[in-house]
Design an enzyme around this catalytic site. Structure first.
Site, mmCIF file in Angstrom:
data_model
loop_
_atom_site.group_PDB
_atom_site.id
_atom_site.type_symbol
_atom_site.label_atom_id
_atom_site.label_comp_id
_atom_site.label_asym_id
_atom_site.label_seq_id
_atom_site.Cartn_x
_atom_site.Cartn_y
_atom_site.Cartn_z
ATOM 1 N N PHE A 84 0.834 -1.213 0.000
ATOM 2 C CA PHE A 84 0.000 0.000 0.000
ATOM 3 C C PHE A 84 0.869 1.264 0.000
ATOM 4 C CE2 PHE A 84 -2.763 -3.024 2.289
ATOM 5 C CZ PHE A 84 -4.017 -2.769 1.768
ATOM 6 N N GLU A 87 3.329 7.715 -1.819
ATOM 7 C CA GLU A 87 2.871 9.099 -1.773
ATOM 8 C C GLU A 87 1.609 9.096 -2.623
ATOM 9 O OE1 GLU A 87 3.875 11.776 -0.157
ATOM 10 O OE2 GLU A 87 5.533 10.747 0.837
ATOM 11 N N GLU A 130 -6.032 5.821 -11.757
ATOM 12 C CA GLU A 130 -5.418 7.004 -12.383
ATOM 13 C C GLU A 130 -4.335 6.642 -13.393
ATOM 14 O OE1 GLU A 130 -4.594 10.418 -10.054
ATOM 15 O OE2 GLU A 130 -6.321 10.107 -8.766
ATOM 16 N N TYR A 153 2.010 11.967 -9.865
ATOM 17 C CA TYR A 153 1.546 10.847 -9.022
ATOM 18 C C TYR A 153 1.184 9.640 -9.880
ATOM 19 C CZ TYR A 153 -1.870 7.905 -6.622
ATOM 20 O OH TYR A 153 -2.570 6.811 -6.132
ATOM 21 N N LYS A 157 2.852 5.863 -10.227
ATOM 22 C CA LYS A 157 2.126 4.607 -9.965
ATOM 23 C C LYS A 157 2.173 3.701 -11.207
ATOM 24 C CE LYS A 157 0.007 3.565 -6.755
ATOM 25 N NZ LYS A 157 0.374 2.871 -5.490
ATOM 26 N N PRO A 208 -13.476 24.399 -1.267
ATOM 27 C CA PRO A 208 -12.812 24.745 -2.533
ATOM 28 C C PRO A 208 -13.108 23.716 -3.628
ATOM 29 C CG PRO A 208 -11.227 23.821 -0.964
ATOM 30 C CD PRO A 208 -12.543 23.870 -0.259
ATOM 31 N N ARG A 276 -6.829 22.395 -10.845
ATOM 32 C CA ARG A 276 -5.581 21.623 -10.714
ATOM 33 C C ARG A 276 -4.945 21.499 -12.099
ATOM 34 N NH1 ARG A 276 -6.623 15.639 -8.449
ATOM 35 N NH2 ARG A 276 -6.274 16.578 -6.409
ATOM 36 N N HIS A 279 -5.704 18.407 -14.679
ATOM 37 C CA HIS A 279 -6.795 17.752 -13.934
ATOM 38 C C HIS A 279 -7.535 16.726 -14.789
ATOM 39 C CE1 HIS A 279 -10.290 18.671 -10.897
ATOM 40 N NE2 HIS A 279 -9.929 17.391 -10.906
HETATM 41 P P1 NAD Z 1 -2.126 7.433 2.308
HETATM 42 O O1 NAD Z 1 -1.377 8.582 1.770
HETATM 43 O O2 NAD Z 1 -3.269 7.685 3.239
HETATM 44 O O3 NAD Z 1 -1.133 6.433 3.067
HETATM 45 C C1 NAD Z 1 0.133 6.105 2.557
HETATM 46 C C2 NAD Z 1 0.929 5.451 3.673
HETATM 47 O O4 NAD Z 1 2.204 5.062 3.140
HETATM 48 C C3 NAD Z 1 1.200 6.378 4.869
HETATM 49 O O5 NAD Z 1 0.979 5.700 6.080
HETATM 50 C C4 NAD Z 1 2.686 6.730 4.702
HETATM 51 O O6 NAD Z 1 3.333 7.006 5.931
HETATM 52 C C5 NAD Z 1 3.217 5.466 4.053
HETATM 53 N N1 NAD Z 1 4.452 5.688 3.295
HETATM 54 C C6 NAD Z 1 4.709 6.690 2.414
HETATM 55 N N2 NAD Z 1 5.962 6.585 1.947
HETATM 56 C C7 NAD Z 1 6.496 5.484 2.513
HETATM 57 C C8 NAD Z 1 7.759 4.847 2.406
HETATM 58 N N3 NAD Z 1 8.733 5.327 1.609
HETATM 59 N N4 NAD Z 1 7.981 3.734 3.143
HETATM 60 C C9 NAD Z 1 7.019 3.242 3.956
HETATM 61 N N5 NAD Z 1 5.816 3.808 4.118
HETATM 62 C C10 NAD Z 1 5.546 4.924 3.395
HETATM 63 O O7 NAD Z 1 -2.624 6.610 1.032
HETATM 64 P P2 NAD Z 1 -3.953 5.752 0.814
HETATM 65 O O8 NAD Z 1 -5.010 6.650 0.319
HETATM 66 O O9 NAD Z 1 -4.183 4.893 1.987
HETATM 67 O O10 NAD Z 1 -3.483 4.856 -0.423
HETATM 68 C C11 NAD Z 1 -2.827 3.613 -0.199
HETATM 69 C C12 NAD Z 1 -2.485 3.003 -1.548
HETATM 70 O O11 NAD Z 1 -3.668 2.838 -2.322
HETATM 71 C C13 NAD Z 1 -1.541 3.863 -2.382
HETATM 72 O O12 NAD Z 1 -0.648 3.000 -3.036
HETATM 73 C C14 NAD Z 1 -2.463 4.542 -3.385
HETATM 74 O O13 NAD Z 1 -1.776 4.832 -4.572
HETATM 75 C C15 NAD Z 1 -3.522 3.479 -3.585
HETATM 76 N N6 NAD Z 1 -4.856 3.940 -3.962
HETATM 77 C C16 NAD Z 1 -5.484 4.922 -3.227
HETATM 78 C C17 NAD Z 1 -6.773 5.290 -3.559
HETATM 79 C C18 NAD Z 1 -7.518 6.350 -2.775
HETATM 80 O O14 NAD Z 1 -8.606 6.770 -3.216
HETATM 81 N N7 NAD Z 1 -7.033 6.790 -1.630
HETATM 82 C C19 NAD Z 1 -7.429 4.679 -4.649
HETATM 83 C C20 NAD Z 1 -6.744 3.699 -5.378
HETATM 84 C C21 NAD Z 1 -5.463 3.335 -5.010
HETATM 85 O O1 DAU Z 2 -8.720 7.553 -8.355
HETATM 86 C C1 DAU Z 2 -7.937 7.037 -7.334
HETATM 87 C C2 DAU Z 2 -7.117 8.137 -6.741
HETATM 88 O O2 DAU Z 2 -8.020 8.963 -5.996
HETATM 89 C C3 DAU Z 2 -5.987 7.654 -5.856
HETATM 90 O O3 DAU Z 2 -5.071 6.934 -6.628
HETATM 91 C C4 DAU Z 2 -5.300 8.837 -5.164
HETATM 92 O O4 DAU Z 2 -4.321 8.355 -4.251
HETATM 93 C C5 DAU Z 2 -6.325 9.646 -4.418
HETATM 94 O O5 DAU Z 2 -5.737 10.787 -3.833
HETATM 95 C C6 DAU Z 2 -7.459 10.067 -5.350
HETATM 96 O O6 DAU Z 2 -6.995 11.037 -6.321
HETATM 97 P P1 DAU Z 2 -7.905 12.284 -6.751
HETATM 98 O O7 DAU Z 2 -7.035 13.335 -7.267
HETATM 99 O O8 DAU Z 2 -9.032 11.826 -7.606
HETATM 100 O O9 DAU Z 2 -8.520 12.639 -5.299
HETATM 101 P P2 DAU Z 2 -8.685 14.030 -4.518
HETATM 102 O O10 DAU Z 2 -9.402 13.693 -3.251
HETATM 103 O O11 DAU Z 2 -7.416 14.799 -4.413
HETATM 104 O O12 DAU Z 2 -9.653 14.845 -5.479
HETATM 105 C C7 DAU Z 2 -10.896 14.316 -5.892
HETATM 106 C C8 DAU Z 2 -11.499 15.279 -6.908
HETATM 107 O O13 DAU Z 2 -11.843 16.490 -6.221
HETATM 108 C C9 DAU Z 2 -10.557 15.673 -7.992
HETATM 109 O O14 DAU Z 2 -11.297 15.855 -9.209
HETATM 110 C C10 DAU Z 2 -9.993 17.026 -7.554
HETATM 111 C C11 DAU Z 2 -11.150 17.604 -6.781
HETATM 112 N N1 DAU Z 2 -10.800 18.492 -5.649
HETATM 113 C C12 DAU Z 2 -9.907 18.035 -4.731
HETATM 114 C C13 DAU Z 2 -9.557 18.800 -3.643
HETATM 115 C C14 DAU Z 2 -8.538 18.309 -2.629
HETATM 116 C C15 DAU Z 2 -11.419 19.728 -5.493
HETATM 117 O O15 DAU Z 2 -12.277 20.118 -6.309
HETATM 118 N N2 DAU Z 2 -11.094 20.476 -4.410
HETATM 119 C C16 DAU Z 2 -10.167 20.088 -3.481
HETATM 120 O O16 DAU Z 2 -9.893 20.849 -2.515
#
Ligand code: NAD
Ligand code: DAU
Length: 340
Positions: A84, A87, A130, A153, A157, A208, A276, A279
């Site tokens: 998991f 960044e 993404e 990002y 990935k 925002p 962004r 975007h």
């Molecule tokens: P997050 O940012 O909440 O958590 C990431 C974790 O990784 C944190 O605990 C951080 O301390 C740790 N980390 C970062 N760099 C590290 C390193 N070098 N070594 C060890 N640990 C490290 O992220 P999340 O939203 O929980 O996402 C987890 C995974 O799922 C990521 O790989 C992300 O790309 C993927 N993902 C997220 C979403 C989403 O919507 N959040 C959707 C699809 C996939």
């Molecule tokens: O699709 C999966 C991805 O979803 C993951 O891989 C990423 O780790 C996760 O961060 C997320 O990426 P997004 O860029 O889609 O998520 P975020 O929450 O940053 O933004 C969601 C949408 O909302 C995006 O279109 C940007 C918009 N946004 C985001 C923020 C933070 C706003 O309009 N205002 C904001 O302040």
């Protein structure tokens, strides 16, 4: 697949901590090791309720630190790995891409090398929708869609996904890749869209909205993603990619309005701000493969998931105010006795 020891990387983050909690509830014969660097996104307070579980073990470290990672593999002889750690925030990758390459690309390679040297039965890499890039008004991503990432990002990935595939083809590391859509739920860091909208609305602060607010995301409740990962870990076919989606496509501005109405707040809090850069317009997942081949499906409707999430942020104000104040960073020192 009958693992005795499982390495979770990034388990102090949003999805990792939810996964660990769910996994420990139903698997009592597996030692679970959480390796996390505790970046700004890592929060051990999200795991407070499981930290004394005898089957849970925490190590602070960097997945890109090869000697450290090797020592851990040597000590534990992991049967399986779920990566998991990453960044994860697109906006941060635009402001400073380097750490995204260090962790998401170099870190993944370091783990793959350790898995190759010590041998594992399964290496599950958590990727994202993404990597496929951006969709127009119609169509959905399938597993065979070409990767075409647009942000630092998503490029990092996609790069890690390619390394993972290459380590299977060349070195026969038994990998699986999951690509999920946007998660929401408890313990999500308040820089991400849904928690930011909830917390700002609760505090009568502006919400925002980037650009015209019509960018579309496909939202999935985090527990459903975690169950999908568990399914892939135990039943997925080595070498395969599995898409995971919530089938809940919503434009951002509509999501923000929904949150405002559930909290009884005025739409005058909406604030359209500069977009962004780069975007992505729309993401939408076709999840037929994991549904048909592995029998997974979502169990939380969007209505239920959003309600649970809003309730959680209302009930757990202390969790997020300790993040906004920076106090959460003291927790590691308090529990483990060294500086963060
Ligand atoms: P997050 O940012 O909440 O958590 C990431 C974790 O990784 C944190 O605990 C951080 O301390 C740790 N980390 C970062 N760099 C590290 C390193 N070098 N070594 C060890 N640990 C490290 O992220 P999340 O939203 O929980 O996402 C987890 C995974 O799922 C990521 O790989 C992300 O790309 C993927 N993902 C997220 C979403 C989403 O919507 N959040 C959707 C699809 C996939
Ligand atoms: O699709 C999966 C991805 O979803 C993951 O891989 C990423 O780790 C996760 O961060 C997320 O990426 P997004 O860029 O889609 O998520 P975020 O929450 O940053 O933004 C969601 C949408 O909302 C995006 O279109 C940007 C918009 N946004 C985001 C923020 C933070 C706003 O309009 N205002 C904001 O302040």
């Amino acid at each position: 697949m009958n693992p005795k020891s499982l390495l979770i990387t990034g388990g102090a983050g949003f999805i990792g901590s939810n996964f660990i909690r769910l996994f420990l509830q139903s698997h009592r014969d597996i030692e679970l090791v959480n390796l996390d660097k505790l970046t700004y996104a890592g929060n051990l307070e999200s795991l407070h309720d499981v930290e004394s579980d005898l089957h849970y073990h925490f190590y602070r470290g960097d997945i890109a630190d090869a000697p450290f990672v090797k020592r851990l593999f040597h000590e534990w002889h992991f049967d399986a790995v779920i990566n998991f750690a990453a960044e994860s925030h697109v906006d941060r990758s635009i402001l400073g891409p380097q750490v995204f390459i260090d962790t998401n690309v170099r870190g993944t390679m370091t783990l793959l090398e350790a898995a190759r040297e010590f041998g594992v039965d399964r290496f599950v890499h958590i990727s994202t929708d993404e990597v496929y890039g951006s969709l127009g008004a119609t169509g959905k991503f399938v597993e065979t869609t070409c990767v075409s990432p647009n942000s630092p990002y998503s490029a990092s990935k996609a790069s890690s996904d390619m390394l993972v595939k290459a380590w299977e083809t060349t070195f026969h590391v038994p990998i699986l890749i999951t690509r999920c859509s946007n998660n929401y739920g408890p313990y999500q860091f308040p820089e991400k869209f849904i928690p930011l909208m909830i917390i700002n609305a609760m505090q009568n602060k502006e919400l925002p909205i980037y650009g015209d607010g019509l960018n579309v995301r496909d939202w999935i409740f985090v527990d459903d993603h975690c169950r999908a990962i568990e399914t892939v870990l135990f039943r997925g076919k080595i070498g395969e990619v599995y898409n995971i989606g919530g089938s809940n496509e919503i434009p951002n501005v509509e999501m923000a309005k929904l949150i405002l109405s559930k909290l009884g707040k005025s739409e005058s809090l909406l604030k359209f701000v500069t977009d962004r850069p780069g975007h992505d317009r729309r993401y939408a997942m076709n999840s037929d493969k994991i549904q048909i081949e592995l029998g997974w499906k979502t169990t939380n409707s969007f209505e239920e998931g959003l309600q649970k999430t809003i309730r959680w942020y209302i009930d757990n104000e202390k969790w997020w105010t300790r993040i906004t104040s920076g106090e959460y960073k003291d927790y590691y020192k308090k529990q483990y006795g060294t500086e963060r």
